[in-house]
Write an enzyme that holds these catalytic residues in place. Structure first.
Site, PDB file in Angstrom:
ATOM      1  CG  ASP A 274      26.117 -58.322  17.659  1.00 11.89           C
ATOM      2  OD1 ASP A 274      25.836 -57.221  17.172  1.00 11.89           O
ATOM      3  OD2 ASP A 274      26.834 -59.162  17.078  1.00 11.89           O
TER       4      ASP A 274
ATOM      5  CG  HIS B  85      28.513 -63.505  18.348  1.00  3.78           C
ATOM      6  ND1 HIS B  85      28.014 -63.090  19.558  1.00  3.78           N
ATOM      7  CD2 HIS B  85      28.236 -62.494  17.485  1.00  3.78           C
ATOM      8  CE1 HIS B  85      27.460 -61.891  19.437  1.00  3.78           C
ATOM      9  NE2 HIS B  85      27.584 -61.525  18.187  1.00  3.78           N
TER      10      HIS B  85
ATOM     11  CB  SER C 116      25.476 -65.429  20.040  1.00  3.41           C
ATOM     12  OG  SER C 116      26.744 -65.555  20.650  1.00  3.41           O
TER      13      SER C 116
END
Length: 392
Positions: A130, A39, A12
């Site tokens: 995540d 992401h 991310s």
């Protein structure tokens, strides 16, 4: 199962630099295939194919729905999509417009189901949690889990959350991760039990002494895979050498025990069962004039026990006084019990908990949530072996 290792890389914020370092440092990587799940802003035109292609000789391309997975490729998550593996092909779905979006978890969970012990999870720089749930599934299925050292990450939220699961095999810099990926063929090789019966017997004795578990009831294949996994990770080739390593290094013995005792749990797992329990069992059972006692055996890291405590309080909502509740929660794994007693969980782990219950039963912290004290007071956690210890 695909006949080669598949590496799922989650990244991310700050992950681009780490990705470049990993792929630049790989010798070839042609004996495996990679999926990079980032992401991405739905409105951002990604240039990741061109950027990563400059750092690797592998073919880099966006994943396409229905595409057969090929060896020696790097597949990237397209914007506005979620990616999974189905059999030997890629499955793409439109990203859900609402709710918590966890594309890394979605992919890793599918990777664990399809690839089993040939699955590898790598978590790089990023915020949030995540990937933490998905890597536990990878570990549960016998795969390998690697995480970027938080000290080298621009954003350490995802690496720290991953490490907190206790399911991580390696914590390394991006260059160290590349070195370990180059060793994958040996690390994930199949294991054939040898004739070294005496070292194996001693290994079983050491684990039984540490955990008080009788390993004679375990499936031999499972035991051998877990032992081989630890042998590969520390670089020993024979059971005799591994037995000596266990004798000399108690941390390695603890690591093996954790591998053998992986627990899988979450809050309110199987929602229909919890609703039935609350309506048909707890509401008729709980009374103002008596204490209600329950026992959660095999509580792992505590989510089920706390779910039960929440359900009991909700079921007693019509009482004029607080219910008298006592829950005993036990597990044979001391590490899991320590986690449960702390009562600290990430936002991702609370995904199944309704928002109003999060506010009522959890207090926010910098890196997640903690069970409120009044609920913690309802539960007694203890290390307990159902086969050898007396019942409560």
């Amino acid at each position: 199962m695909l006949p080669f290792p598949v590496v799922g890389i989650g990244a991310s914020a700050g992950g681009l630099e780490a990705l470049q370092d990993v792929f630049s440092s790989l010798n070839t990587g042609t004996n495996m295939t990679f999926f990079v799940v980032q992401h991405l802003s739905p409105d951002f035109k990604s240039m990741m194919v061109q950027i990563l292609q400059r750092h690797t000789q592998l073919e880099v391309l966006h994943a396409e729905d229905g595409l057969e997975i090929a060896l020696g490729h790097v597949y990237l998550l397209p914007p506005k999509k979620d990616v999974r593996i189905r059999g030997q092909r890629i499955e793409l779905n439109d990203r859900a417009g609402t709710g918590l979006h966890l594309p890394i978890d979605l992919f890793l969970e599918s990777l664990a189901d399809v690839q089993g012990k040939r699955a590898v999870a790598v978590i790089l720089s990023g915020t949030g949690t995540d990937g933490s749930r998905g890597l536990v599934e990878i570990r549960k299925h016998g795969g390998l889990v690697m995480v970027q050292d938080p000290a080298t990450a621009k954003f350490d939220g995802m690496p720290r959350s991953a490490i907190a699961t206790g399911a991580v095999d390696f914590v390394l810099s991006p260059f160290g991760l590349a070195e370990q990926l180059d060793l994958l063929p040996g690390t994930l090789s199949s294991f054939t039990p040898s004739t070294e019966t005496e070292p194996l017997r001693i290994i079983f004795q050491l684990v039984s002494r540490e955990t008080r578990l009788d390993l004679s009831y375990y499936k031999e294949g499972t035991l051998f895979r877990r032992i081989q996994r630890r042998m590969s990770l520390i670089g020993v080739d024979s059971l005799a050498d591994y037995e000596r390593a266990l004798q000399q290094d108690n941390s390695e013995l603890e690591a093996l025990c954790v591998d053998l005792l992986i627990g899988v749990t979450r809050f309110f797992r199987d929602a229909d069962a919890w609703q039935h329990l609350s309506e048909q069992v707890l509401k008729p059972l709980i009374r103002e004039d008596r204490e209600t006692r329950m026992w959660v055996a095999g509580c792992s890291t505590g989510q089920e026990a706390y779910s039960l405590a929440i359900a009991m309080h909700e079921a007693a909502g019509g009482l004029t006084v607080d219910p008298k509740v006592r829950i005993f929660a036990t597990d044979a794994n001391p590490t899991a019990i320590r986690h449960a007693m702390a009562g600290e969980y990430s936002a991702e782990e609370l995904e199944e908990v309704p928002y109003e219950w999060r506010t009522k039963y959890f207090e926010p912290q910098d890196d997640g949530f903690r069970i409120r004290q009044f609920l913690r007071n309802d539960i007694t956690f203890a290390v307990h072996n159902l086969l050898t210890d007396p019942p409560f």
